[in-house]
Design a protein around this motif. Structure first.
Motif, PDB file in Angstrom:
ATOM      1  N   LEU A 108      52.579  32.905  34.850  1.00  0.00           N
ATOM      2  CA  LEU A 108      52.104  33.021  33.484  1.00  0.00           C
ATOM      3  C   LEU A 108      52.962  34.068  32.789  1.00  0.00           C
ATOM      4  CD1 LEU A 108      49.916  32.482  31.271  1.00  0.00           C
ATOM      5  CD2 LEU A 108      48.661  34.422  32.257  1.00  0.00           C
ATOM      6  N   PHE A 109      53.558  33.709  31.670  1.00  0.00           N
ATOM      7  CA  PHE A 109      54.340  34.631  30.857  1.00  0.00           C
ATOM      8  C   PHE A 109      53.479  35.027  29.670  1.00  0.00           C
ATOM      9  CE2 PHE A 109      57.375  32.350  33.293  1.00  0.00           C
ATOM     10  CZ  PHE A 109      58.538  33.084  33.364  1.00  0.00           C
ATOM     11  N   PHE A 110      53.327  36.338  29.415  1.00  0.00           N
ATOM     12  CA  PHE A 110      52.540  36.733  28.252  1.00  0.00           C
ATOM     13  C   PHE A 110      53.074  38.002  27.596  1.00  0.00           C
ATOM     14  CE2 PHE A 110      50.173  38.351  31.934  1.00  0.00           C
ATOM     15  CZ  PHE A 110      49.829  39.653  31.579  1.00  0.00           C
ATOM     16  N   ASP A 111      52.833  38.074  26.283  1.00  0.00           N
ATOM     17  CA  ASP A 111      53.236  39.186  25.433  1.00  0.00           C
ATOM     18  C   ASP A 111      52.561  40.477  25.893  1.00  0.00           C
ATOM     19  OD1 ASP A 111      54.361  39.595  22.357  1.00  0.00           O
ATOM     20  OD2 ASP A 111      52.648  40.900  22.804  1.00  0.00           O
ATOM     21  N   CYS A 112      53.238  41.604  25.718  1.00  0.00           N
ATOM     22  CA  CYS A 112      52.703  42.886  26.183  1.00  0.00           C
ATOM     23  C   CYS A 112      51.464  43.339  25.422  1.00  0.00           C
ATOM     24  CB  CYS A 112      53.778  43.963  26.125  1.00  0.00           C
ATOM     25  SG  CYS A 112      54.318  44.401  24.459  1.00  0.00           S
ATOM     26  N   ASN A 113      51.124  42.675  24.315  1.00  0.00           N
ATOM     27  CA  ASN A 113      49.917  43.037  23.573  1.00  0.00           C
ATOM     28  C   ASN A 113      48.748  42.077  23.806  1.00  0.00           C
ATOM     29  OD1 ASN A 113      50.419  45.527  22.339  1.00  0.00           O
ATOM     30  ND2 ASN A 113      51.623  44.583  20.720  1.00  0.00           N
ATOM     31  N   VAL A 114      48.879  41.157  24.742  1.00  0.00           N
ATOM     32  CA  VAL A 114      47.756  40.275  25.083  1.00  0.00           C
ATOM     33  C   VAL A 114      46.689  41.098  25.805  1.00  0.00           C
ATOM     34  CG1 VAL A 114      47.015  38.375  26.583  1.00  0.00           C
ATOM     35  CG2 VAL A 114      49.041  38.120  25.166  1.00  0.00           C
ATOM     36  N   LEU A 115      45.465  41.034  25.321  1.00  0.00           N
ATOM     37  CA  LEU A 115      44.349  41.702  26.003  1.00  0.00           C
ATOM     38  C   LEU A 115      44.005  40.925  27.265  1.00  0.00           C
ATOM     39  CD1 LEU A 115      42.137  42.540  22.927  1.00  0.00           C
ATOM     40  CD2 LEU A 115      42.939  44.208  24.616  1.00  0.00           C
ATOM     41  N   HIS A 116      43.898  41.643  28.381  1.00  0.00           N
ATOM     42  CA  HIS A 116      43.561  40.986  29.639  1.00  0.00           C
ATOM     43  C   HIS A 116      42.794  41.933  30.558  1.00  0.00           C
ATOM     44  CE1 HIS A 116      47.544  42.808  30.205  1.00  0.00           C
ATOM     45  NE2 HIS A 116      47.299  42.854  31.513  1.00  0.00           N
ATOM     46  N   THR A 117      42.128  41.342  31.522  1.00  0.00           N
ATOM     47  CA  THR A 117      41.294  42.061  32.476  1.00  0.00           C
ATOM     48  C   THR A 117      41.176  41.221  33.737  1.00  0.00           C
ATOM     49  OG1 THR A 117      39.165  43.204  32.748  1.00  0.00           O
ATOM     50  CG2 THR A 117      39.099  41.064  31.668  1.00  0.00           C
ATOM     51  N   SER A 118      40.529  41.758  34.752  1.00  0.00           N
ATOM     52  CA  SER A 118      40.156  40.959  35.920  1.00  0.00           C
ATOM     53  C   SER A 118      38.966  41.634  36.600  1.00  0.00           C
ATOM     54  CB  SER A 118      41.317  40.793  36.900  1.00  0.00           C
ATOM     55  OG  SER A 118      41.710  42.034  37.440  1.00  0.00           O
ATOM     56  N   ASP A 119      38.139  40.804  37.226  1.00  0.00           N
ATOM     57  CA  ASP A 119      36.957  41.299  37.913  1.00  0.00           C
ATOM     58  C   ASP A 119      37.279  41.659  39.360  1.00  0.00           C
ATOM     59  OD1 ASP A 119      35.351  40.859  35.652  1.00  0.00           O
ATOM     60  OD2 ASP A 119      34.961  38.788  36.242  1.00  0.00           O
ATOM     61  N   LYS A 120      36.355  42.315  39.998  1.00  0.00           N
ATOM     62  CA  LYS A 120      36.481  42.624  41.425  1.00  0.00           C
ATOM     63  C   LYS A 120      36.520  41.329  42.226  1.00  0.00           C
ATOM     64  CE  LYS A 120      34.090  47.033  41.284  1.00  0.00           C
ATOM     65  NZ  LYS A 120      32.967  47.833  41.778  1.00  0.00           N
ATOM     66  N   ASN A 121      37.127  41.403  43.380  1.00  0.00           N
ATOM     67  CA  ASN A 121      37.155  40.260  44.291  1.00  0.00           C
ATOM     68  C   ASN A 121      35.940  40.350  45.208  1.00  0.00           C
ATOM     69  OD1 ASN A 121      37.639  38.225  46.089  1.00  0.00           O
ATOM     70  ND2 ASN A 121      39.635  38.960  46.767  1.00  0.00           N
ATOM     71  N   THR A 122      34.967  39.501  44.978  1.00  0.00           N
ATOM     72  CA  THR A 122      33.758  39.480  45.810  1.00  0.00           C
ATOM     73  C   THR A 122      33.766  38.295  46.768  1.00  0.00           C
ATOM     74  OG1 THR A 122      32.565  38.239  44.109  1.00  0.00           O
ATOM     75  CG2 THR A 122      32.377  40.653  44.045  1.00  0.00           C
ATOM     76  N   SER A 123      34.876  37.562  46.802  1.00  0.00           N
ATOM     77  CA  SER A 123      34.964  36.370  47.656  1.00  0.00           C
ATOM     78  C   SER A 123      35.451  36.730  49.064  1.00  0.00           C
ATOM     79  CB  SER A 123      35.926  35.350  47.035  1.00  0.00           C
ATOM     80  OG  SER A 123      37.274  35.733  47.270  1.00  0.00           O
ATOM     81  N   ASN A 124      35.526  35.725  49.906  1.00  0.00           N
ATOM     82  CA  ASN A 124      36.056  35.884  51.266  1.00  0.00           C
ATOM     83  C   ASN A 124      37.565  35.675  51.314  1.00  0.00           C
ATOM     84  OD1 ASN A 124      33.579  36.452  52.570  1.00  0.00           O
ATOM     85  ND2 ASN A 124      33.058  34.280  52.512  1.00  0.00           N
ATOM     86  N   ASN A 125      38.198  35.475  50.166  1.00  0.00           N
ATOM     87  CA  ASN A 125      39.636  35.200  50.108  1.00  0.00           C
ATOM     88  C   ASN A 125      40.353  36.283  49.320  1.00  0.00           C
ATOM     89  OD1 ASN A 125      39.409  32.519  51.335  1.00  0.00           O
ATOM     90  ND2 ASN A 125      38.372  31.973  49.441  1.00  0.00           N
ATOM     91  N   ARG A 126      41.506  36.684  49.820  1.00  0.00           N
ATOM     92  CA  ARG A 126      42.280  37.679  49.086  1.00  0.00           C
ATOM     93  C   ARG A 126      42.906  37.031  47.847  1.00  0.00           C
ATOM     94  NH1 ARG A 126      48.168  38.688  52.021  1.00  0.00           N
ATOM     95  NH2 ARG A 126      49.083  36.829  51.097  1.00  0.00           N
ATOM     96  N   ARG A 127      43.291  37.891  46.873  1.00  0.00           N
ATOM     97  CA  ARG A 127      44.046  37.433  45.708  1.00  0.00           C
ATOM     98  C   ARG A 127      45.158  38.429  45.451  1.00  0.00           C
ATOM     99  NH1 ARG A 127      45.181  38.402  40.603  1.00  0.00           N
ATOM    100  NH2 ARG A 127      43.490  39.825  40.124  1.00  0.00           N
ATOM    101  N   TRP A 128      46.341  38.030  45.841  1.00  0.00           N
ATOM    102  CA  TRP A 128      47.517  38.853  45.597  1.00  0.00           C
ATOM    103  C   TRP A 128      48.365  38.180  44.522  1.00  0.00           C
ATOM    104  CZ3 TRP A 128      50.136  41.160  50.544  1.00  0.00           C
ATOM    105  CH2 TRP A 128      49.209  41.916  51.261  1.00  0.00           C
ATOM    106  N   CYS A 129      49.047  39.017  43.747  1.00  0.00           N
ATOM    107  CA  CYS A 129      49.957  38.501  42.722  1.00  0.00           C
ATOM    108  C   CYS A 129      51.024  39.550  42.446  1.00  0.00           C
ATOM    109  CB  CYS A 129      49.205  38.151  41.449  1.00  0.00           C
ATOM    110  SG  CYS A 129      48.534  39.606  40.620  1.00  0.00           S
ATOM    111  N   LEU A 130      52.063  39.116  41.774  1.00  0.00           N
ATOM    112  CA  LEU A 130      53.101  40.012  41.282  1.00  0.00           C
ATOM    113  C   LEU A 130      52.981  40.088  39.772  1.00  0.00           C
ATOM    114  CD1 LEU A 130      56.294  38.928  43.253  1.00  0.00           C
ATOM    115  CD2 LEU A 130      55.080  41.087  43.467  1.00  0.00           C
ATOM    116  N   ALA A 131      53.084  41.282  39.233  1.00  0.00           N
ATOM    117  CA  ALA A 131      53.138  41.486  37.788  1.00  0.00           C
ATOM    118  C   ALA A 131      54.487  42.121  37.496  1.00  0.00           C
ATOM    119  CB  ALA A 131      51.995  42.370  37.316  1.00  0.00           C
ATOM    120  N   ILE A 132      55.339  41.366  36.833  1.00  0.00           N
ATOM    121  CA  ILE A 132      56.722  41.802  36.569  1.00  0.00           C
ATOM    122  C   ILE A 132      56.912  41.955  35.072  1.00  0.00           C
ATOM    123  CG2 ILE A 132      59.157  41.175  36.843  1.00  0.00           C
ATOM    124  CD1 ILE A 132      58.243  39.408  39.221  1.00  0.00           C
TER     125      ILE A 132
END
Length: 132
Positions: A108-132
């Motif tokens: 996902l490519f997005f502008d530096c002024n896009v408002l974003h968030t994420s919730d805690k991981n409460t699942s049994n699966n990890r969620r890894w990502c790269l933010a470049i």
């Protein structure tokens, strides 16, 4: 940008392990970059999923079109910078919230002024990502 140079500013490996990965406050990346001395918001983020990313494991959430608001004031919240909550609530009354569910390798490519968030991981699966 009309021929301007493109350069790499930072890369982060975001690791939300199963049942342990924390959440992020609402923010704009420029909310950080501004305080790092970047005068102009001519920056973008490439968000690359390493694992499956969904609502259960704390996927990225964005407010579509929020980059058009411009930079919102940010305030320290623990070790994070949080966008002014009044502005976020106001944005959510007129713009759409989207859960960015992604498969490994999706970007996902997005502008530096896009408002974003994420919730805690409460699942049994990890969620890894790269933010470049």
């Amino acid at each position: 940008m009309g021929g301007d140079e493109v350069y790499h500013f930072s890369t982060k490996l975001m690791m939300k392990d199963a049942k342990t990965g924390g959440g992020w406050c609402w923010h704009q990346d420029y909310g950080y970059y501004y305080f790092n001395g970047n005068l102009f918001p001519e920056m973008a983020t490439v968000f690359i999923a390493i694992d499956q990313s969904n609502k259960e494991n704390g996927c990225l959430k964005i407010i579509k079109g929020s980059h058009k608001i411009g930079r919102i004031d940010h305030f320290p919240e623990g070790d994070q910078m949080m966008a002014d909550n009044k502005r976020v609530k106001q944005a959510l009354t007129v713009l759409d919230l989207e859960h960015m569910e992604m498969s490994p390798g999706d970007a996902l490519f997005f502008d530096c002024n896009v408002l974003h968030t994420s919730d805690k991981n409460t699942s049994n699966n990890r969620r890894w990502c790269l933010a470049i």
